[in-house]
Design an enzyme around this catalytic site. Structure first.
Site, PDB file in Angstrom:
ATOM      1  N   ARG A 102       0.620  -1.240   0.082  1.00 29.05           N
ATOM      2  CA  ARG A 102      -0.293  -0.099  -0.160  1.00 29.05           C
ATOM      3  C   ARG A 102       0.977   1.304  -0.084  1.00 29.05           C
ATOM      4  O   ARG A 102       1.836   1.034   0.543  1.00 29.05           O
ATOM      5  CB  ARG A 102      -0.975   0.252   1.013  1.00 29.05           C
ATOM      6  CG  ARG A 102      -1.662  -0.982   0.969  1.00 29.05           C
ATOM      7  CD  ARG A 102      -2.371  -1.224   3.191  1.00 29.05           C
ATOM      8  NE  ARG A 102      -3.979  -2.473   2.068  1.00 29.05           N
ATOM      9  CZ  ARG A 102      -3.817  -3.156   2.627  1.00 29.05           C
ATOM     10  NH1 ARG A 102      -2.806  -3.939   2.591  1.00 29.05           N
ATOM     11  NH2 ARG A 102      -5.274  -4.097   2.763  1.00 29.05           N
ATOM     12  N   PHE A 147      -3.226  15.379  -0.583  1.00 27.55           N
ATOM     13  CA  PHE A 147      -2.555  14.455  -0.234  1.00 27.55           C
ATOM     14  C   PHE A 147      -0.636  13.756  -0.393  1.00 27.55           C
ATOM     15  O   PHE A 147      -0.430  13.462  -0.028  1.00 27.55           O
ATOM     16  CB  PHE A 147      -3.416  12.850  -0.476  1.00 27.55           C
ATOM     17  CG  PHE A 147      -2.907  12.269   0.380  1.00 27.55           C
ATOM     18  CD1 PHE A 147      -3.167  11.895   1.842  1.00 27.55           C
ATOM     19  CD2 PHE A 147      -2.889  10.412  -0.441  1.00 27.55           C
ATOM     20  CE1 PHE A 147      -3.267  11.132   2.644  1.00 27.55           C
ATOM     21  CE2 PHE A 147      -2.801   9.620   0.937  1.00 27.55           C
ATOM     22  CZ  PHE A 147      -3.073   9.989   2.132  1.00 27.55           C
ATOM     23  N   TYR A 207      -9.244   5.212  -3.345  1.00 31.64           N
ATOM     24  CA  TYR A 207      -9.640   3.837  -2.648  1.00 31.64           C
ATOM     25  C   TYR A 207      -9.265   2.865  -3.367  1.00 31.64           C
ATOM     26  O   TYR A 207      -8.706   1.981  -3.967  1.00 31.64           O
ATOM     27  CB  TYR A 207     -10.777   3.899  -1.161  1.00 31.64           C
ATOM     28  CG  TYR A 207     -10.094   4.018  -0.454  1.00 31.64           C
ATOM     29  CD1 TYR A 207      -9.785   6.495  -0.265  1.00 31.64           C
ATOM     30  CD2 TYR A 207      -9.442   3.465   0.583  1.00 31.64           C
ATOM     31  CE1 TYR A 207      -9.196   6.567   0.592  1.00 31.64           C
ATOM     32  CE2 TYR A 207      -8.100   4.472   2.049  1.00 31.64           C
ATOM     33  CZ  TYR A 207      -8.528   5.815   1.805  1.00 31.64           C
ATOM     34  OH  TYR A 207      -8.581   6.299   2.952  1.00 31.64           O
ATOM     35  N   HIS A 261      -0.122   3.330   4.516  1.00 28.68           N
ATOM     36  CA  HIS A 261      -0.835   2.559   5.853  1.00 28.68           C
ATOM     37  C   HIS A 261      -0.076   0.448   5.345  1.00 28.68           C
ATOM     38  O   HIS A 261      -1.297  -0.136   5.427  1.00 28.68           O
ATOM     39  CB  HIS A 261      -2.117   2.627   5.770  1.00 28.68           C
ATOM     40  CG  HIS A 261      -3.047   3.000   6.333  1.00 28.68           C
ATOM     41  ND1 HIS A 261      -3.138   3.436   7.130  1.00 28.68           N
ATOM     42  CD2 HIS A 261      -3.174   4.601   6.092  1.00 28.68           C
ATOM     43  CE1 HIS A 261      -3.643   4.780   7.642  1.00 28.68           C
ATOM     44  NE2 HIS A 261      -3.628   5.281   6.685  1.00 28.68           N
ATOM     45  N   HIS A 309     -12.797   0.985   1.043  1.00 32.94           N
ATOM     46  CA  HIS A 309     -13.256   1.308   0.349  1.00 32.94           C
ATOM     47  C   HIS A 309     -14.240   3.136   0.637  1.00 32.94           C
ATOM     48  O   HIS A 309     -15.265   1.848   1.008  1.00 32.94           O
ATOM     49  CB  HIS A 309     -13.302   1.224  -1.235  1.00 32.94           C
ATOM     50  CG  HIS A 309     -14.205   1.971  -2.413  1.00 32.94           C
ATOM     51  ND1 HIS A 309     -13.460   3.970  -2.976  1.00 32.94           N
ATOM     52  CD2 HIS A 309     -14.768   2.169  -3.171  1.00 32.94           C
ATOM     53  CE1 HIS A 309     -14.771   4.164  -3.506  1.00 32.94           C
ATOM     54  NE2 HIS A 309     -15.396   3.696  -3.528  1.00 32.94           N
ATOM     55  N   ASN A 326      -8.778   6.565  11.315  1.00 36.94           N
ATOM     56  CA  ASN A 326      -7.522   6.014  12.040  1.00 36.94           C
ATOM     57  C   ASN A 326      -8.139   7.134  13.410  1.00 36.94           C
ATOM     58  O   ASN A 326      -8.934   6.472  13.540  1.00 36.94           O
ATOM     59  CB  ASN A 326      -7.157   7.991  11.752  1.00 36.94           C
ATOM     60  CG  ASN A 326      -6.069   7.525   9.887  1.00 36.94           C
ATOM     61  OD1 ASN A 326      -6.194   6.767   9.552  1.00 36.94           O
ATOM     62  ND2 ASN A 326      -6.285   8.618   9.530  1.00 36.94           N
TER      63      ASN A 326
HETATM   64 FE1  HDE Z   1      -6.163   7.018   3.577  1.00 38.03          FE
HETATM   65  N1  HDE Z   1      -5.937   6.049   1.700  1.00 38.03           N
HETATM   66  N2  HDE Z   1      -6.394   8.425   1.902  1.00 38.03           N
HETATM   67  N3  HDE Z   1      -7.048   8.097   5.060  1.00 38.03           N
HETATM   68  N4  HDE Z   1      -6.216   5.229   4.334  1.00 38.03           N
HETATM   69  C1  HDE Z   1      -5.377   4.251   1.621  1.00 38.03           C
HETATM   70  O1  HDE Z   1      -5.880   2.863  -0.113  1.00 38.03           O
HETATM   71  C2  HDE Z   1      -5.761   9.039   0.735  1.00 38.03           C
HETATM   72  C3  HDE Z   1      -6.978   9.256   4.984  1.00 38.03           C
HETATM   73  C4  HDE Z   1      -6.698   5.245   5.529  1.00 38.03           C
HETATM   74  O2  HDE Z   1      -5.898  -0.879   6.317  1.00 38.03           O
HETATM   75  C5  HDE Z   1      -4.669   3.726   0.893  1.00 38.03           C
HETATM   76  O3  HDE Z   1      -6.080   0.933  -0.116  1.00 38.03           O
HETATM   77  C6  HDE Z   1      -6.419   9.413  -0.201  1.00 38.03           C
HETATM   78  C7  HDE Z   1      -7.648   9.427   5.667  1.00 38.03           C
HETATM   79  C8  HDE Z   1      -6.519   3.706   6.188  1.00 38.03           C
HETATM   80  O4  HDE Z   1      -6.335  -1.017   3.746  1.00 38.03           O
HETATM   81  C9  HDE Z   1      -5.383   5.382  -0.555  1.00 38.03           C
HETATM   82  C10 HDE Z   1      -6.331  10.350   1.528  1.00 38.03           C
HETATM   83  C11 HDE Z   1      -8.450   8.423   6.424  1.00 38.03           C
HETATM   84  C12 HDE Z   1      -6.291   3.030   4.979  1.00 38.03           C
HETATM   85  C13 HDE Z   1      -5.193   5.749   0.385  1.00 38.03           C
HETATM   86  C14 HDE Z   1      -6.230   9.736   2.615  1.00 38.03           C
HETATM   87  C15 HDE Z   1      -7.667   7.287   5.708  1.00 38.03           C
HETATM   88  C16 HDE Z   1      -6.114   3.895   4.385  1.00 38.03           C
HETATM   89  C17 HDE Z   1      -3.695   2.958  -0.144  1.00 38.03           C
HETATM   90  C18 HDE Z   1      -7.038  12.143   1.309  1.00 38.03           C
HETATM   91  C19 HDE Z   1      -8.425   8.284   8.012  1.00 38.03           C
HETATM   92  C20 HDE Z   1      -5.675   1.700   5.231  1.00 38.03           C
HETATM   93  C21 HDE Z   1      -4.139   1.432  -0.150  1.00 38.03           C
HETATM   94  C22 HDE Z   1      -7.677  12.623   0.602  1.00 38.03           C
HETATM   95  C23 HDE Z   1     -10.104   9.102   8.035  1.00 38.03           C
HETATM   96  C24 HDE Z   1      -6.459   0.809   4.721  1.00 38.03           C
HETATM   97  C25 HDE Z   1      -5.267   1.676   0.189  1.00 38.03           C
HETATM   98  C26 HDE Z   1      -6.202  -0.463   5.023  1.00 38.03           C
HETATM   99  C27 HDE Z   1      -5.477   3.601   3.201  1.00 38.03           C
HETATM  100  C28 HDE Z   1      -5.990   7.681   0.181  1.00 38.03           C
HETATM  101  C29 HDE Z   1      -6.742  10.693   3.473  1.00 38.03           C
HETATM  102  C30 HDE Z   1      -7.589   5.920   6.662  1.00 38.03           C
HETATM  103  C31 HDE Z   1      -3.913   5.856  -1.623  1.00 38.03           C
HETATM  104  C32 HDE Z   1      -6.159  10.301  -1.210  1.00 38.03           C
HETATM  105  C33 HDE Z   1      -8.465  11.222   6.582  1.00 38.03           C
HETATM  106  C34 HDE Z   1      -7.295   3.412   7.954  1.00 38.03           C
HETATM  107  O5  HDE Z   1      -6.229   4.998  -1.635  1.00 38.03           O
END
Ligand code: HDE
Length: 753
Positions: free
Chosen positions: A128, A216, A418, A131, A395, A203
């Protein structure tokens, strides 16, 4: 070898599954690698694959389109007693390639060699992008029913039980990085509801660094290792991170959470979870409310000390995943309550003057209570880490009827990201058909073909409208429980690349968080900033971040400036007049100690009956006792889990001293860096080191009998949280009471108010 009776053969090689379950129920410490007990001799009798360990779970055996198969979950694993090719042909030999003579070259025709090596060459998939390092577990969510008034989501109706898979993670490090780095933690939950899967991708901190998803890549590029040397790994203590957050001041709130004790959790089991964004719920009548999701851990929110976190990165980089799996194996199932803060869905989308679309803001719990709506229990570990934890794909668009999104610009961007990221990571558009991602609801999506298509779709008309398939599939209405896109009015406005003005306040809530901390938590924050900025190379970046700290609070700024050897600047914005939120503090309450680890230092010549009683009492209290002795093997009929050479203070939540063991033969006081103080000692120097470290980390320490003399030799006797008792039972009771508060902070009066 009797190949006609594989079942009988299993018995000869390993304990049967039922015997193993009986073992697991008897008091035993977790951590056995497999479900069988291996023999010293290499097994020679073929048998079916061993059953999973009793605590292991696996995805249900659904079809790619969500139908139940009724097959046991082990049907997804390897079958039969004999080694085969991937096509099921039995193989005679897998240790030698097919060669032109024993000394000759490998033959091109060796299909087994090519299959084995080719598959191995492709075992890795892209980690990933954020994360990457995570640990997952299966569980069940039970709804209390009180959310029925605000949402039509079926899984939130009273008493409904829904299977879940949860993945916890760090954000910055690669897959192989350490667990206890200072970082935000992911807390992503997949609810397999019968109305479609719901992913709550949360989170352990309620705010985010940026207000718009388009930033991001910037924050992540800044926080990831420097592109030229790829250091530092999995941490924010470096120039590019502080360069970005000091220039992009909307990041200051999240940065402060990271610098607080929340950045170094004691356990995944002791973390809160936050959906961050505001979501919109819709009920049967079509009425809507705005909500924020919260996970509240049964064990309370607890953290490591910074020194423990650093030590663990070397001593046990897998500390958090081990803790999660050991707790489940020990029957101390991690639990959280899901709660919602509910706000009226007004056109302004604000509450108490707080913009609900701004992901850098919280709504203090004192203003909007968190109402518990259900309970999550994690009760099964994965059977296969890759198949489950690595391949799970979350997602934000995985929403059941009754839950909808808002216009939070961060959330909106995530709705794109996602799915996009899974296309590369999981190799195509059919990732929903991977067993861990298969819905527990009937799928009729008209999506066709693509890499790794597992479904065998019938019909000739995957388009609408059609008559060739009798018009199938049909759109659903309210009566058939269709997903509701809430028809929110979008105000007429010019297309712009801009934020609302309310997003411009970057400091008032940061100050609110700071002022809500207890003195000891403030002290930790000061030290965290001093460490992180002290690790930056560039003076300009330190000065710029000090300016941000001055805008949060003068005491914070002055203390950090002193540590950096720099002058403290004056604020450039008026300090906000805010009301602290006591709910944000982690200290001052009492919590259960389920699944906590108690180290018991044993002298083989000491009170072993007392040790046996205390060990049992620790089990009975739902905690895990680990005996620490001068040597491995058994002591007084009890298994030794740690020796003075293999054990270290950071593994234990509290320590009991059942004796004063003399230096063991492998203690070399003068040069062993683990041996503690040099010179002749009555007690093994590593025991003294253990006590000194536990004392420094504000842990409860109890002793009885000869153990009391160790407290004196370590120089900790009579200080807060040190129990010199008349018996083991007395020592344990007192230590348990102290553990309820997690740490004995009274030992260290804080230097700030
Ligand atoms: Fe994520 N984030 N994120 N994030 N995020 C990913 O998706 C992203 C954000 C969070 O255990 C990715 O499958 C963008 C906030 C968790 O598989 C990706 C933005 C919060 C996990 C991605 C954010 C999160 C991810 C990487 C800004 C808390 C792990 C791999 C808009 C509410 C999920 C994947 C797991 C994972 C994108 C911001 C939480 C790249 C573009 C805010 C817990 O799609």
């Amino acid at each position: 070898m009797d190949s006609s009776k594989p079942a009988e053969a299993v018995k000869n090689v390993v304990k049967s599954a039922s015997e193993k379950i009986a073992d697991a129920l008897s008091p035993d410490v977790p951590g056995a690698p497999g479900s069988g007990t291996p023999t010293v001799e290499e097994p020679t009798t073929p048998h079916d694959p061993l059953p999973p360990k009793p605590e292991q779970g696996a995805p249900q055996t659904r079809t790619p389109t969500g139908a139940e198969t009724g097959a046991p979950t082990i049907a997804n694993g390897q079958q039969g007693a004999y080694l085969t090719t991937s096509q099921g042909a039995r193989l005679r030999d897998t240790d030698h390639s097919l060669k032109a003579g024993p000394r000759g070259p490998i033959l091109m025709q060796d299909h087994h060699f090519r299959e084995k090596i080719t598959h191995f060459d492709h075992e890795r998939i892209p980690e990933r992008v954020v994360h990457a390092r995570g640990a997952g577990a299966h569980g069940v969510f039970t709804a209390y029913g009180n959310a029925e008034a605000v949402t039509r989501a079926g899984f939130l109706k009273k008493g409904r039980e829904t299977e879940v898979f949860v993945r916890f993670s760090t954000v910055l490090g690669s897959r192989g990085s350490a667990d206890t780095v200072r970082d935000t933690r992911g807390f992503a939950t997949k609810f397999y509801t019968d109305e479609g899967t719901f992913d709550l991708v949360a989170n352990n901190m309620p705010v985010f660094f940026i207000q718009d998803a388009i930033k991001f890549p910037d924050i992540i590029h800044a926080a990831k290792p420097h592109p030229d040397r790829e250091i530092p790994q999995a941490q924010s203590a470096h120039d590019t991170f502080w360069d970005f957050v000091s220039l992009h001041t909307e990041a200051q709130h999240h940065a402060l959470w990271n610098m607080s004790d929340r950045g170094i959790p004691r356990s995944y089991r002791t973390m809160e979870g936050f959906g961050v964004h505001t979501f919109r719920l819709v009920n049967e009548a079509g009425e809507t409310v705005l909500v924020k999701f919260h996970w509240k851990p049964k064990l309370g929110v607890h953290s490591l000390t910074w020194e423990e976190a650093q030590m663990l990165n070397g001593i046990d980089p897998d500390f958090h995943r081990r803790d999660l799996y050991d707790a489940i194996e020990a029957g101390a199932y991690p639990e959280w309550e899901l709660g919602i803060q509910v706000f009226p869905d007004t056109p302004e989308e604000t509450f108490a003057g707080i913009d609900l679309l701004d992901p850098t803001k919280i709504v203090p719990e004192e203003l909007a209570e968190v109402q518990p709506i259900g309970k999550l229990v994690l009760n099964r570990t994965p059977t296969n880490f890759f198949a489950e934890t690595e391949q799970v794909a979350f997602h934000l668009g995985h929403l059941p009827p009754g839950i909808d999104v808002t216009n939070d610009p961060l959330l909106q961007g995530r709705l794109f990201s996602y799915v996009d990221t899974q296309l590369t990571r999981l190799g195509g558009p059919n990732f929903s058909q991977i067993p861990i991602n298969r819905p527990h609801a009937a799928v009729n999506d008209m999506l066709r073909d693509g890499f790794h298509q597992h479904a065998v779709h019938a019909g000739v008309a995957p388009y609408r409208p059609n008559s060739l398939d009798g018009g199938n599939p049909f759109p659903a209405g309210d009566a058939e429980n269709a997903f509701v896109d809430v028809p929110v009015t979008v105000t007429q406005a010019p297309k712009v690349r801009a934020n609302p003005a309310s997003f411009d306040d970057h400091y008032s809530q940061v100050r609110l968080f700071w002022l809500s901390m207890s003195p000891v938590e403030k002290e930790h924050i000061i030290r965290a900033y001093t460490f992180e900025l002290g690790k930056c190379y560039e003076q300009a970046i330190k000065e710029r971040q000090l300016q941000c700290l001055a805008n949060i609070d003068p005491v914070l700024c002055e203390q950090v400036a002193t540590g950096l050897g720099l002058p403290a600047p004056q604020p450039t914005v008026p300090l906000a007049d805010v009301t602290p939120s006591p709910a944000l503090s982690q200290v001052g309450r009492e919590w259960p100690a389920d699944g906590r680890t108690v180290g018991i230092v044993v002298d083989p010549d000491g009170d072993l009956d007392g040790v046996a009683e205390v060990r049992q009492a620790v089990f009975d209290a739902g905690m895990v006792p680990l005996l620490i002795a001068p040597h491995g093997g058994m002591v007084g009929g009890m298994p030794v889990q740690r020796t003075f050479a293999t054990g270290r203070s950071v593994e234990f939540d509290a320590v009991l001293l059942a004796g004063a063991p003399a230096p063991a033969p492998d203690a070399i006081p003068a040069r062993d860096d683990k041996a503690g103080r040099p010179g002749p000692a009555a007690v093994d120097p590593r025991v003294l080191l253990l006590v000194e470290e536990c004392w420094r980390h504000a842990k409860a320490i109890g002793a009885w009998g000869a153990g009391v003399t160790v407290l004196e030799q370590a120089g900790v006797a009579g200080t807060p949280g040190i129990v010199a008792a008349g018996s083991g039972a007395e020592a344990l009771t007192a230590v348990q009471q102290l553990m309820a508060a997690h740490r004995v902070w009274e030992r260290f009066p804080a230097s700030v108010a």
